[in-house]
Scaffold this motif. Structure first.
Motif: not given
Ligand SMILES: Nc1ncnc2c1ncn2[C@@H]1O[C@H](COP(=O)(O)OP(=O)(O)O)[C@@H](O)[C@H]1O
Ligand SMILES: [Mg+2]
Length: 288
Positions: A185-187, A199-201, A208-210, A243-245, A255-259
């Motif tokens: 998930l990307r939030v 949701k990224r697939t 699952s990066n775009i 935020i990647d979940l 998973c990670e947080v992008n500022s």
């Protein structure tokens, strides 16, 4: 009229890289704030009399770059940055992010790799971490984006080769969340509140990066997602973040947080005006 400066990395070139600053500028202007987009080059330095910057006329700075030094100098001069220097630093380094969030939100089990600075040194000790985490496991450089510095490692020989290749770069070893392979998930959160979620697939990858060809679809922000976003934003001091979940067996894992997460993709998928929400937050915080 209040003056905002939007600082961007000086090496950006493509149209899509200018989308984010232009949209934030547009929305700030709509709210009655003048906004200039400037490349983050010769912005601030240490002069004979102390810290100096060329941004004296601005009331606020939207910081879309990743450089760690300029934000510190600007803050020392009293500038309010969105995001703040410490938040940018904690997000840029994935290991620092995990340390700052430890015990606050669920995350995959993660080991920092030992630091190596001797040219003739051979990494060792990873094998034991490999046995603890099990295979396959994930190796990540602490600094990276678009999934480019994230590797799935199948066994101990592969782990030895990977850690040898990365021995002079900060990296981490992490449990592979198999249930989440190829999907996450990307939030996007503004002021701690979730404003968009997708949701990224992946097509043919565990990442699952775009940017790697992953496809996005809207996803409802549950209370679990909202609570994680609030905790993450408060713990890291973030005004804006992506935020990647991961989908864990017992719930979502950070998973990670992008500022400075790009928002073009999620705006297209969810129809949310992310730039507007960010601009409104800035004006509210600044009392404009
Ligand atoms: N521990 C893990 N288990 C399963 N998949 C993972 C794990 N870590 C990362 N991934 C996948 O790899 C992608 C990229 O990893 P991420 O840490 O977000 O790095 P980047 O900053 O390059 O996006 C994630 O979006 C996710 O799909
Ligand atoms: Mg990511």
């Amino acid at each position: 009229m209040k003056q905002a400066v939007i600082l961007i990395n000086p090496y950006l070139k493509t149209e899509s890289e200018f989308y984010q600053p232009r949209r934030i500028r547009e929305e700030l202007m709509r709210l009655g704030v003048n906004a200039d987009i400037l490349p983050n080059r010769r912005t601030a330095h240490i002069g004979p009399g102390g810290a100096e910057s060329v941004l004296g006329k601005y009331d606020v700075c939207v910081y879309l770059d990743k450089d760690r030094y300029v934000p510190r100098i600007l803050e020392a001069q009293g500038m309010r940055l969105f995001n703040r220097a410490s938040a940018v630093e904690l997000c840029d380094d994935k290991m620092l992010t995990h340390i700052a969030l430890a015990g606050k939100v669920p995350m995959p089990e993660t080991y920092p790799a030992p630091l190596c600075y001797k040219q003739d040194a051979q990494p060792d000790g990873e094998e034991e971490i490999g046995e603890k985490l099990g295979y396959p496991l994930v190796v990540k450089e602490c600094f990276g984006s678009f999934g480019e510095q994230v590797f799935l490692v199948g066994g101990k020989e592969e782990l030895a080769a990977r850690t040898r290749a990365l021995r002079f770069k900060p990296h981490l070893l992490q449990k592979f969340i198999a249930e989440s392979a190829g999907r996450d998930l990307r939030v996007i959160a503004v002021g701690g509140e979730v404003i968009a979620c997708m949701k990224r697939t992946a097509k043919n990858d565990f990442r699952s990066n775009i940017e790697r060809g992953g496809a996005g679809e809207p996803y409802e922000a549950t209370e679990e997602i909202r609570a994680i976003a609030r905790t993450v934003s408060a713990a890291l001091g973030l005004d804006y973040c992506g935020i990647d979940l991961l989908f864990g067996k017992e719930g979502l894992l950070v998973c990670e947080v992008n500022s400075n997460a790009f928002f073009g993709g999620i705006e297209r998928v969810t129809g949310t005006n992310v730039a507007r929400a960010f601009a409104l937050h800035i004006c509210r915080e600044m009392g404009f």
